[in-house]
Design a protein around this motif. Structure first.
Motif, mmCIF file in Angstrom:
data_model
loop_
_atom_site.group_PDB
_atom_site.id
_atom_site.type_symbol
_atom_site.label_atom_id
_atom_site.label_comp_id
_atom_site.label_asym_id
_atom_site.label_seq_id
_atom_site.Cartn_x
_atom_site.Cartn_y
_atom_site.Cartn_z
ATOM 1 N N VAL A 13 -4.912 -8.166 -13.779
ATOM 2 C CA VAL A 13 -4.852 -7.591 -12.436
ATOM 3 C C VAL A 13 -4.174 -8.627 -11.554
ATOM 4 C CG1 VAL A 13 -6.190 -6.627 -10.542
ATOM 5 C CG2 VAL A 13 -6.940 -6.268 -12.902
ATOM 6 N N ASP A 14 -2.847 -8.636 -11.611
ATOM 7 C CA ASP A 14 -2.021 -9.610 -10.912
ATOM 8 C C ASP A 14 -0.871 -8.854 -10.252
ATOM 9 O OD1 ASP A 14 -0.137 -11.505 -10.117
ATOM 10 O OD2 ASP A 14 -0.242 -12.651 -11.979
ATOM 11 N N GLY A 15 -0.913 -8.740 -8.946
ATOM 12 C CA GLY A 15 0.088 -7.982 -8.217
ATOM 13 C C GLY A 15 1.507 -8.479 -8.388
ATOM 14 N N GLY A 16 1.693 -9.735 -8.794
ATOM 15 C CA GLY A 16 3.024 -10.296 -8.971
ATOM 16 C C GLY A 16 3.677 -9.952 -10.294
ATOM 17 N N LEU A 17 2.922 -9.403 -11.228
ATOM 18 C CA LEU A 17 3.514 -9.015 -12.507
ATOM 19 C C LEU A 17 4.444 -7.834 -12.304
ATOM 20 C CD1 LEU A 17 0.495 -9.263 -14.964
ATOM 21 C CD2 LEU A 17 2.446 -10.799 -14.775
ATOM 22 N N ARG A 18 5.559 -7.868 -13.009
ATOM 23 C CA ARG A 18 6.549 -6.793 -12.896
ATOM 24 C C ARG A 18 6.511 -5.947 -14.160
ATOM 25 N NH1 ARG A 18 10.178 -7.189 -8.915
ATOM 26 N NH2 ARG A 18 11.963 -6.474 -10.114
ATOM 27 N N VAL A 19 6.747 -4.659 -13.986
ATOM 28 C CA VAL A 19 6.709 -3.729 -15.116
ATOM 29 C C VAL A 19 7.982 -2.893 -15.126
ATOM 30 C CG1 VAL A 19 5.427 -2.006 -13.777
ATOM 31 C CG2 VAL A 19 5.356 -1.925 -16.261
ATOM 32 N N GLY A 60 14.042 4.072 -13.641
ATOM 33 C CA GLY A 60 14.710 2.891 -14.172
ATOM 34 C C GLY A 60 14.470 1.609 -13.409
ATOM 35 N N ARG A 61 13.568 1.635 -12.453
ATOM 36 C CA ARG A 61 13.315 0.438 -11.646
ATOM 37 C C ARG A 61 12.338 -0.497 -12.340
ATOM 38 N NH1 ARG A 61 11.219 2.644 -6.300
ATOM 39 N NH2 ARG A 61 10.842 0.444 -5.948
ATOM 40 N N THR A 62 12.445 -1.773 -12.024
ATOM 41 C CA THR A 62 11.470 -2.789 -12.401
ATOM 42 C C THR A 62 10.686 -3.097 -11.141
ATOM 43 O OG1 THR A 62 12.947 -3.714 -14.073
ATOM 44 C CG2 THR A 62 11.145 -5.121 -13.310
ATOM 45 N N VAL A 63 9.381 -2.895 -11.172
ATOM 46 C CA VAL A 63 8.562 -2.951 -9.966
ATOM 47 C C VAL A 63 7.330 -3.802 -10.217
ATOM 48 C CG1 VAL A 63 7.439 -1.523 -8.210
ATOM 49 C CG2 VAL A 63 9.292 -0.566 -9.554
ATOM 50 N N ASP A 64 6.891 -4.545 -9.186
ATOM 51 C CA ASP A 64 5.671 -5.322 -9.369
ATOM 52 C C ASP A 64 4.449 -4.422 -9.173
ATOM 53 O OD1 ASP A 64 4.673 -5.637 -6.529
ATOM 54 O OD2 ASP A 64 6.556 -6.725 -6.319
ATOM 55 N N LEU A 65 3.356 -4.832 -9.802
ATOM 56 C CA LEU A 65 2.141 -4.019 -9.787
ATOM 57 C C LEU A 65 1.626 -3.786 -8.370
ATOM 58 C CD1 LEU A 65 0.131 -5.425 -12.845
ATOM 59 C CD2 LEU A 65 1.654 -3.449 -12.748
ATOM 60 N N ALA A 66 1.735 -4.784 -7.500
ATOM 61 C CA ALA A 66 1.250 -4.630 -6.123
ATOM 62 C C ALA A 66 2.023 -3.542 -5.396
ATOM 63 C CB ALA A 66 1.350 -5.952 -5.371
ATOM 64 N N ALA A 67 3.337 -3.485 -5.573
ATOM 65 C CA ALA A 67 4.142 -2.451 -4.915
ATOM 66 C C ALA A 67 3.780 -1.071 -5.445
ATOM 67 C CB ALA A 67 5.626 -2.730 -5.117
ATOM 68 N N LEU A 68 3.543 -0.968 -6.750
ATOM 69 C CA LEU A 68 3.144 0.316 -7.315
ATOM 70 C C LEU A 68 1.792 0.757 -6.757
ATOM 71 C CD1 LEU A 68 4.199 -0.147 -11.039
ATOM 72 C CD2 LEU A 68 5.265 1.345 -9.337
ATOM 73 N N ASP A 70 0.414 -0.137 -3.893
ATOM 74 C CA ASP A 70 0.578 0.197 -2.472
ATOM 75 C C ASP A 70 1.209 1.573 -2.288
ATOM 76 O OD1 ASP A 70 -0.568 -2.158 -1.629
ATOM 77 O OD2 ASP A 70 1.343 -3.158 -1.233
ATOM 78 N N SER A 71 2.285 1.832 -3.008
ATOM 79 C CA SER A 71 2.992 3.105 -2.824
ATOM 80 C C SER A 71 2.166 4.289 -3.317
ATOM 81 C CB SER A 71 4.353 3.081 -3.521
ATOM 82 O OG SER A 71 4.197 3.017 -4.915
ATOM 83 N N ALA A 72 1.328 4.065 -4.317
ATOM 84 C CA ALA A 72 0.504 5.146 -4.857
ATOM 85 C C ALA A 72 -0.827 5.287 -4.123
ATOM 86 C CB ALA A 72 0.243 4.911 -6.337
ATOM 87 N N GLY A 73 -1.190 4.268 -3.330
ATOM 88 C CA GLY A 73 -2.485 4.302 -2.659
ATOM 89 C C GLY A 73 -3.635 4.134 -3.626
ATOM 90 N N LEU A 74 -3.391 3.392 -4.706
ATOM 91 C CA LEU A 74 -4.401 3.169 -5.735
ATOM 92 C C LEU A 74 -4.805 1.706 -5.769
ATOM 93 C CD1 LEU A 74 -2.792 5.228 -8.640
ATOM 94 C CD2 LEU A 74 -4.734 5.906 -7.230
ATOM 95 N N ALA A 75 -5.958 1.434 -6.336
ATOM 96 C CA ALA A 75 -6.417 0.051 -6.509
ATOM 97 C C ALA A 75 -5.531 -0.641 -7.541
ATOM 98 C CB ALA A 75 -7.866 0.032 -6.961
ATOM 99 N N LEU A 76 -5.294 -1.920 -7.332
ATOM 100 C CA LEU A 76 -4.485 -2.708 -8.265
ATOM 101 C C LEU A 76 -5.072 -2.648 -9.675
ATOM 102 C CD1 LEU A 76 -2.042 -4.566 -8.591
ATOM 103 C CD2 LEU A 76 -3.495 -6.475 -7.895
#
Length: 98
Positions: A13-19, A60-68, A70-76
């Motif tokens: 659970v690290d918002g800086g990780l990218r997926v 096709g985007r690479t996105v960090d977990l925190a941004a995902l 935030d945009s989804a309104g879900l817990a990290l």
């Protein structure tokens, strides 16, 4: 990006990780009761709220977990769990910011 190999047990659970997805041909099917992702030879079914997490990845985007989260309104924690399912199915990879 660094491969997902360090995260064998679970995606931290690290918002800086990218997926990012590991396939360019992922298909997202949005229904009333579920969102279905077909990628890497597998089919994953999630709650409708997962669409906001999956859409940028399918695009096709690479996105960090925190941004995902935030945009989804879900817990990290929930986003990390969803991404763990994709990593376990070899449909996504997770890495650190470079």
């Amino acid at each position: 990006m660094v491969p997902s190999l360090p995260y064998i047990d679970a995606v931290p659970v690290d918002g800086g990780l990218r997926v990012r997805l590991t396939t360019a041909r992922a298909v997202l099917d949005v229904g009333e009761d579920a969102v279905t992702l077909s990628a890497a030879g597998s089919t994953f079914e999630f709650a409708p709220e997962a669409e906001a997490v999956l859409r940028p990845l399918v695009d096709g985007r690479t996105v960090d977990l925190a941004a995902l989260a935030d945009s989804a309104g879900l817990a990290l924690e929930d986003v990390a769990g969803l991404v763990q399912e994709l990593v376990a199915g070899q449909a996504a990879t997770v890495g650190n910011l470079l």
